[in-house]
Structures are given as structure tokens and as C-alpha cells.
Design an enzyme around this catalytic site. Structure first.
Site, mmCIF file in Angstrom:
data_model
loop_
_atom_site.group_PDB
_atom_site.id
_atom_site.type_symbol
_atom_site.label_atom_id
_atom_site.label_comp_id
_atom_site.label_asym_id
_atom_site.label_seq_id
_atom_site.Cartn_x
_atom_site.Cartn_y
_atom_site.Cartn_z
ATOM 1 N N CYS A 2 0.825 -1.203 0.000
ATOM 2 C CA CYS A 2 0.000 0.000 0.000
ATOM 3 C C CYS A 2 0.859 1.253 0.000
ATOM 4 O O CYS A 2 2.078 1.206 0.035
ATOM 5 C CB CYS A 2 -0.904 0.012 1.228
ATOM 6 S SG CYS A 2 -1.861 -1.499 1.427
ATOM 7 N N ARG A 50 -4.673 1.128 -1.412
ATOM 8 C CA ARG A 50 -4.690 -0.268 -1.004
ATOM 9 C C ARG A 50 -4.339 -1.223 -2.143
ATOM 10 O O ARG A 50 -4.913 -1.144 -3.230
ATOM 11 C CB ARG A 50 -6.080 -0.626 -0.456
ATOM 12 C CG ARG A 50 -6.148 -2.024 0.147
ATOM 13 C CD ARG A 50 -7.553 -2.348 0.610
ATOM 14 N NE ARG A 50 -7.601 -3.642 1.307
ATOM 15 C CZ ARG A 50 -8.703 -4.312 1.557
ATOM 16 N NH1 ARG A 50 -9.877 -3.822 1.185
ATOM 17 N NH2 ARG A 50 -8.654 -5.472 2.186
ATOM 18 N N LEU A 51 -3.400 -2.118 -1.843
ATOM 19 C CA LEU A 51 -3.132 -3.300 -2.658
ATOM 20 C C LEU A 51 -3.462 -4.475 -1.750
ATOM 21 O O LEU A 51 -2.723 -4.787 -0.822
ATOM 22 C CB LEU A 51 -1.673 -3.346 -3.114
ATOM 23 C CG LEU A 51 -1.268 -4.481 -4.067
ATOM 24 C CD1 LEU A 51 -2.022 -4.395 -5.385
ATOM 25 C CD2 LEU A 51 0.241 -4.448 -4.326
ATOM 26 N N GLY A 77 2.388 -2.559 4.323
ATOM 27 C CA GLY A 77 3.238 -3.703 4.594
ATOM 28 C C GLY A 77 2.452 -4.952 4.916
ATOM 29 O O GLY A 77 1.264 -5.075 4.605
ATOM 30 N N SER A 360 11.438 -12.800 -2.843
ATOM 31 C CA SER A 360 12.758 -12.414 -3.329
ATOM 32 C C SER A 360 13.791 -12.693 -2.246
ATOM 33 O O SER A 360 13.460 -12.719 -1.051
ATOM 34 C CB SER A 360 12.767 -10.929 -3.730
ATOM 35 O OG SER A 360 13.951 -10.597 -4.433
#
Length: 594
Positions: A2, A50-51, A77, A360
Site C-alpha cells: 500500500c 490499497r493493494l 506492509g 525475493s
């Protein structure tokens, strides 16, 4: 993942039209929705893009408040141990969502701002407590998620990216001249500085407490990596470490959407793909390669993916890919001269076509001793031969100087900076150009762990993680980094370094975990790092064209004679630093003014 935004005034009210522009500027960090809270008196505004990954319903929307609407949070986060915390807190807090955001509110209600020490995750948190009239700006231990702020006499502005702070119109675009000098030394602007006067970064593992009555504020460090030198058998260390990592991977997989993985064919990303696969997730993997380069990582990535039975997608960089440099100033906001800024952006764009999040391997090199300079230092300092011991007696091992040389990629000391920079900037050159390395050098640590600590705080915390966050979020992609679990770092730092470093085996502990589970070609592959062929970066004709009509020269920032001198050479990384700064300067101070 976000974007968070805030504007708070001591007197007057927040301009709502301007505030919505601030929120809009971070749409790429959260394309799934927008939320805004404005206090009844109009003096306080919090925003959020927002994601969504957990509780995809509107109940997970931010900014979020407690039931009394006295404490508000805007959070960027993931809290990976949110389920464990929720179980601990459910007797004292009535949860109404399935989100990790609400766990932050419950934890704050129980433990106050010290709740941050209980979080395991990546986070930038803005928490407004109207009961005590305080604002807390909190950043995770490693600096995975960014947070910028500016405090003036009458107002506070904060955001996930500098562009949103600038959109407030509260801070002029005045260059921080000492930060310009820092950039050429470090390849980035070190915390707490930014490239702009009056705007700062919240340093990793710190929070800022701001008293909203008078806007006084203080910076508090809430976590420092401790160390001891316990001796332990290798098999015991491998087992304990692997347990921590597999638990971290399991927690990082918590999401209501599929998660993929970056894959380079090195130990770090291969381990993550392996463990995800063993857990039944079968992630799609994504790789970056370079055209006409026999060492290109996408070849090795395909080997690993095929071995594990995973789907792999790759994008290959060519000379034309450098045209993307024009976009990088908008992506990164500050000049950052890591050589993989373009490839990281490209592989992030590739991954976002398939998934919203990827794993990752950042952090593995730092903690397991994977970098070439770590091995060079270890081999030189810990060599047991009588000849090397004599050499060590007569040769000064200045760790900060050694580290500065290792990091330079185009060496600039104060004298070199005076040749590069226009005389107008000479007074802003720090007396100690390596002040940031020195401030993160810990004399209480063994020499090797002191190098690792500088890697953690400097190279990784300021350069690598900034690159990863901006390149991925510009593509609305979340990157999760399971190696960056503070429990792993605390475990490794608790043992003597000779237990986990070996002259003949890179990342010995990680190798022991993987030696029977990956192809021999991958296990015996020489450490390479996220780089490309020199020909990709060192085309002097390319630099001559790009720097021939230089805005930095016309604006009295750098001196033409210095650039001309570099262009007579066939190979010099200083040109890359100058070019990146030229692109940034043109975007943010020339084109916008025009």
C-alpha cells in the site's frame, strides 16, 4: 502492499483538494482502493492506497480506527505473525475483520507504541492517537518499507514516497546540497537525509513520536542487532536456521491471492522456490536476463525451474532497455545509482502480469556471508598462515576504509568531489565523506560481523531495499523477503562467524540446506550478484550522447571539464552515477519547472 499519506496542521485546516492529489500520486502502490480520514476540525488527514492481500472485503479498508474512533492507523506492509498476535489478543479486543491492520490497533491498545517490538514483518505505520494527541511514524527493522516526513512550524506531512510529500506544496524543491555530495559517494541518499531540504526519512528500526500540540518530535530506535560468539556444531546451526527459514516462508505465504517468486538460479532465490514448492504452492517464477551474455541469470533460473517442475517466465534486457532510464526518476524519486534499477523494474513488470506478490532473496547474502567483499575480508583477516599473521600486524585493517572502497563503484573522496562539483557546492561537502559508514560501524562487534552490520544498515537498508520497493511498487507488485526475519539475523549473530563462513564455500549454512535438493550445476555455480555484462553499462558513446548537453553543467551543479575527462576513458563507473543524477535532475528540477 500500500501507500500511506498524512497531513496534520497545528493551525488552520488541511486543503482537501491538495490532499486528494497527494493520495492520488501513490495510486501505483495501491490500485485496489482508496481511503481518507479527516478529523472533524479539519486539521488532521490520513490517506491510504490499497493493494489487498488479506481480507479483500471493504472491512479491511484503511485508514482504520478502533471502535471508539480515537486511534487511527494507515499501514503499508505485511505483519507475518498477525495470526499469532491475534490469538494472544482476542480475549482483550473484539476483532471485526480478518486483516493484519486491525491487529496493529489491538496490539497498540494492549502494549502502547512498544507493540512494534512484537511485530514480525515489513511495515511503515502511521498511528494517530487522539487520546494522547500523538502521531507515531514507525518503520520496520530492516527498512523494507519506506517512510518520509517533514515537520514545519505549523504542520507535519508524511508519505510512503517523496512525490506525495512534494504534492502537499508545503516543502519547496530546494536541493539538500550535502545530500548531493553524499549521493556521489554512496550511490544513494543515506538516512535520515533526503535529496530535498526539510524532508527526512524515518530510519530503519526507528519510530518518530510527534506531539501534536506543539509538533515537537523525537526519534526512537526500538531494535538493535545484538551479538555473541557462541561456538556451535555446523549440523546444529543448519537445523536451527532451516527451521527459522521454513517458518518464515510459511508466514510469508499468508495471503488470499497467489504468490510467485523471483528466480535467478542462485542459492537464495532457488531456496525460496524450493521451499514454496515443498509446501505445495508451486509458484510461477520470474527471471531477468541480458542479451548475448553467456552468464545471463535466466539460463540458470530455467535450470532450477525445470528441476523443480515450476513454470518460469523471463524477460531479456537489451541495449534498448536503457531507454527506460528516462522513467527511473519518477519511479525512484531520489537519485539511486544501483546498476540493476532498470532490470529490477523490468522483471517486476513481468511478474505483475501474473501475480500481485513475489518472494525475493534479499538478506541472504548479508547474513550468510555471500558478498565478495565479505569473503575478501574474511580470507585476508582470518587466514591462519604465519605469513598472513605477520602481514596483519604490519598492515592497518581500517574497516570503514575497506568497506568504503568495496562499496564505491566509482570512488569519490572530498578532493574528487571538489573536481566534480561546481565551487558553489564545495562548502556542502561533508568533512568526513564516509560519515554514514562510520555511524553504522560498531566497535563492539567482531571485525567480520562489523562488515555484515554495515551491509545490513548501508548497502541493503539504503540501496538494495529502496531499489526493490520502488521498482516493484511502480508496477503495483508486492515483494516479500523471507530471509529478512529478525529471528534469523539474531540466531546467526549469536554464533562465532567461523561457524558460518568458510573460505572454500559461499554461504556455507545455506549450501548445507540445499546440497541434496538442487542440480549440481547450480550448487557449483560461482557467486555472481545481480549484474549484467560490462558492455551493457560501459558504452562510452552512449554516455557521450547522454551527457553532451548536460543540465547539471548548465545549472552549476557539476563541472564540464570533469565529465569531459571521464569521457576520454574506456571504463569508469563514475559516468553511471553522473548519468543517473542528470536524469533525476532533469525530471524533477528542469522539466517540471518548465
Amino acid at each position: 502492499m500500500c501507500g500511506i499519506i498524512g497531513h496534520i496542521k497545528k493551525e488552520g485546516i488541511v486543503n482537501q483538494e491538495t490532499f486528494h492529489k497527494m493520495v492520488k500520486s501513490l495510486e501505483h502502490r495501491g490500485p485496489d482502493g482508496e481511503g481518507v480520514f479527516v478529523s472533524t476540525d479539519g486539521k488532521r488527514a490520513l490517506g491510504h492506497r490499497r493493494l489487498s492481500f488479506l481480507d479483500l472485503s471493504n472491512s479491511g479498508k484503511q485508514p482504520m480506527s478502533n471502535s471508539e474512533a480515537t486511534t487511527w492507523v494507515s499501514f503499508n506492509g505485511e505483519i507475518y505473525n498477525y495470526l499469532e498476535l491475534k490469538e494472544e489478543l482476542k480475549g482483550e479486543y473484539q476483532f471485526v475483520t480478518e486483516s493484519d491492520t486491525e491487529v496493529i490497533l489491538a496490539a497498540y491498545q494492549k502494549w502502547g507504541v512498544d507493540f512494534v517490538t512484537r511485530l514480525n514483518g515489513m511495515f511503515a505505520i502511521a498511528l494517530l492517537d487522539e487520546n494522547v494527541n500523538k502521531l507515531y511514524l514507525i518503520r520496520d527493522r530492516f527498512g523494507i518499507k519506506p517512510l518520509y516526513y517533514g515537520v514545519k512550524e505549523n504542520e507535519v506531512v508524511f508519505a510512503s514516497e517523496l512525490k506525495a510529500v512534494l504534492a502537499s506544496k508545503s516543502f519547496p524543491r530546494d536541493l539538500n546540497k550535502s545530500a548531493v555530495a553524499d549521493y556521489f559517494v554512496y550511490r544513494y541518499i543515506p538516512s535520515p537525509k533526503t535529496i530535498w531540504e526539510g524532508i527526512s526519512k524515518v530510519p530503519p528500526a526507528n519510530y518518530i513520536t510527534i506531539d501534536l500540540k506543539d509538533l515537537s518530535h523525537k526519534v526512537v530506535c526500538y531494535w538493535e542487532l545484538s551479538a555473541s560468539n557462541t561456538k556451535v556444531e555446523l549440523d546444529v546451526l543448519v537445523k536451527e536456521t532451516e527451521n527459522i527459514l521454513k517458518k518464515s516462508v510459511d508466514q510469508h505465504e499468508r495471503a488470499d491471492v497467489p504468490i510467485g517468486s523471483f528466480l535467478s538460479g542462485g542459492y537464495d532465490s532457488s531456496a525460496l522456490a524450493l521451499w514454496m514448492n515443498e509446501g505445495g504452492k508451486q509458484p510461477t517464477t520470474f527471471s531477468i536476463g541480458f542479451q548475448n551474455w553467456e552468464k545471463s541469470e535466466h539460463y540458470y533460473a530455467k535450470t532450477v525451474a525445470d528441476y523443480l517442475g515450476l513454470k518460469n517466465k523471463a524477460v531479456v534486457a537489451t541495449a534498448d532497455s536503457l531507454k527506460l532510464l528516462k522513467r527511473m526518476p519518477e519511479v525512484y524519486d531520489e537519485p539511486i545509482a544501483d546498476i540493476s534499477i532498470v532490470p529490477t523494474f523490468m522483471v517486476s513488470a513481468l511478474a505483475r502480469k501474473e501475480v500481485k506478490a513475489v518472494f525475493s532473496g534479499e538478506g541472504a547474502d548479508e547474513i550468510f556471508g555471500g558478498y565478495t567483499w565479505q569473503h575478501d575480508f574474511f580470507n585476508r583477516t582470518y587466514n591462519k598462515s604465519w605469513l598472513q599473521k605477520v602481514k596483519n600486524i604490519f598492515k592497518s585493517n581500517n574497516l570503514v576504509d575497506f568497506y568504503a572502497q568495496s562499496m564505491a563503484m566509482g570512488w569519490f573522496d572530498s578532493e574528487e568531489l571538489k573536481q566534480l562539483l561546481h565551487p558553489n557546492l564545495h562548502a556542502s561537502i561533508p568533512k568526513d565523506v564516509h560519515w554514514f559508514y562510520r555511524s553504522n560501524f560498531r566497535k563492539d562487534l567482531s571485525p567480520f560481523k562489523a562488515i555484515q552490520h554495515m551491509d545490513l544498515k548501508c548497502f541493503m537498508g539504503e540501496l538494495v531495499l529502496t531499489k526493490i520497493d520502488r521498482a516493484s511498487m511502480a508496477n503495483s507488485l508486492e515483494v516479500r523477503v523471507p530471509f529478512l526475519d529478525h529471528r534469523l539475523f539474531e540466531k546467526i549473530f549469536s554464533v562465532e562467524e567461523t561457524n558460518y563462513i568458510d573460505q572454500n564455500q559461499t554461504k556455507k549454512v545455506l549450501f548445507e540446506m540445499l546440497k541434496r535438493k538442487l542440480p549440481k550445476e547450480i550448487l557449483e555455480r560461482k557467486k555472481q550478484g545481480f549484474v549484467g555484462p560490462d558492455s551493457y553499462y560501459m558504452n562510452i558513446d552512449f554516455y557521450r550522447k547522454e551527457l553532451g548537453n548536460c543540465n547539471l553543467v548548465r545549472s552549476n551543479i557539476v563541472q564540464k571539464e570533469y565529465i569531459d575527462k571521464l569521457l576520454k576513458e574506456s571504463y569508469n563507473w563514475k559516468l553511471w552515477k553522473i548519468l543517473i543524477f542528470e536524469k533525476w535532475f532533469t525530471h524533477w528540477l528542469v522539466n517540471i519547472e518548465n
